[in-house]
Design an enzyme around this catalytic site. Sequence first.
Site, PDB file in Angstrom:
ATOM      1  N   THR A 199    -106.016  42.504 -81.690  1.00 59.91           N
ATOM      2  CA  THR A 199    -104.683  42.960 -81.287  1.00 59.91           C
ATOM      3  C   THR A 199    -103.742  42.886 -82.479  1.00 59.91           C
ATOM      4  O   THR A 199    -103.515  41.796 -83.005  1.00 59.91           O
ATOM      5  CB  THR A 199    -104.145  42.049 -80.163  1.00 59.91           C
ATOM      6  N   GLN A 251    -113.509  29.322-107.025  1.00 66.84           N
ATOM      7  CA  GLN A 251    -112.996  30.435-106.216  1.00 66.84           C
ATOM      8  C   GLN A 251    -111.808  29.982-105.370  1.00 66.84           C
ATOM      9  O   GLN A 251    -111.785  28.861-104.871  1.00 66.84           O
ATOM     10  CB  GLN A 251    -114.080  30.936-105.245  1.00 66.84           C
ATOM     11  N   TYR A 253    -123.427  38.695 -85.204  1.00 65.27           N
ATOM     12  CA  TYR A 253    -122.329  39.254 -84.404  1.00 65.27           C
ATOM     13  C   TYR A 253    -122.553  40.738 -84.090  1.00 65.27           C
ATOM     14  O   TYR A 253    -121.857  41.308 -83.255  1.00 65.27           O
ATOM     15  CB  TYR A 253    -120.969  39.078 -85.101  1.00 65.27           C
ATOM     16  N   GLY A 309    -108.213  33.491 -92.389  1.00 68.00           N
ATOM     17  CA  GLY A 309    -109.080  34.664 -92.462  1.00 68.00           C
ATOM     18  C   GLY A 309    -109.183  35.291 -91.086  1.00 68.00           C
ATOM     19  O   GLY A 309    -108.802  34.675 -90.083  1.00 68.00           O
TER      20      GLY A 309
END
Length: 325
Positions: free
Chosen positions: A266, A12, A50, A18
């Site tokens: 942002t 991969q 998270y 990221g």
Amino acid sequence: MTASSVLLHTGQKMPLIGLGTWKSEPGQVKAAIKYALSVGYRHIDCASVYGNETEIGEALKESVGAGKAVPREELFVTSKLWNTKHHPEDVEPAVRKTLADLQLEYLDLYLMHWPYAFERGDNPFPKNADGTVKYDSTHYKETWKALEALVAKGLVKALGLSNFSSRQIDDVLSVASVRPAVLQVECHPYLAQNELIAHCQARGLEVTAYSPLGSSDRAWRHPDEPVLLEEPVVLALAEKHGRSPAQILLRWQVQRKVICIPKSITPSRILQNIQVFDFTFSPEEMKQLDALNKNWRYIVPMITVDGKRVPRDAGHPLYPFNDPY
């Protein structure tokens, strides 16, 4: 233009930059993901703990797949198995919950978030009356064998580890029939992780850096800790190259072939963080950044016991940060 991805031992391609999603609030993370995909991000780093995978899934559903902006096979999505789900019976239900939340059929990479297990159940931070964590005795080698079954079932393409020491990585390798492809750890010029990176690369693991900018937005931030984004060496290089301090820190990592997952919601910063493939540091400039290493760790989970802030897991026999690396 330098290569913007690394090749895992699975074949991969994993993009070197990221979008991180730790501490991205629901209500903000969906727009951040959609914007990141629109400016060329093809790697998203998630975790069940998270608490925002459902909203990330909404963004992926709108932007990824047949007839959408991004074909699924062009996107690399990572998630992580939380500490309460280490029991072999809990591993597959945990990944299926993450896949349902993210609205995906498979993950490109699934990491064991920490080496030690917490008490089983749906409370992510089970506690004793005195505020200490309730642990479970499941060993990470048992958890690893359960993770391997996910690859056989096509739910996950590659497996990896997060917050493991070199000794613990070797311990997993000693029982693995599916070898870990990635180690994700805190890494930045103050915590360069040179020995650990060399250890991984010698064993066919790539390394992902979390908190590559020094994580200055942590709840337990100490007022006198060093601020990486204000480091004079970093500021001088930023001025010299006409870049932001964040771009200097990220360029140092990608030039070392270390994957980075800077978190931002942002748009201007999300864009800036991926614009690190059109300039290069000289060997001397790399050495200046290398010389900042002081083995300073920002991310040590803390709890309050008897009114005092103490490292949450430092007494656990599988705590990774007691090892030299």
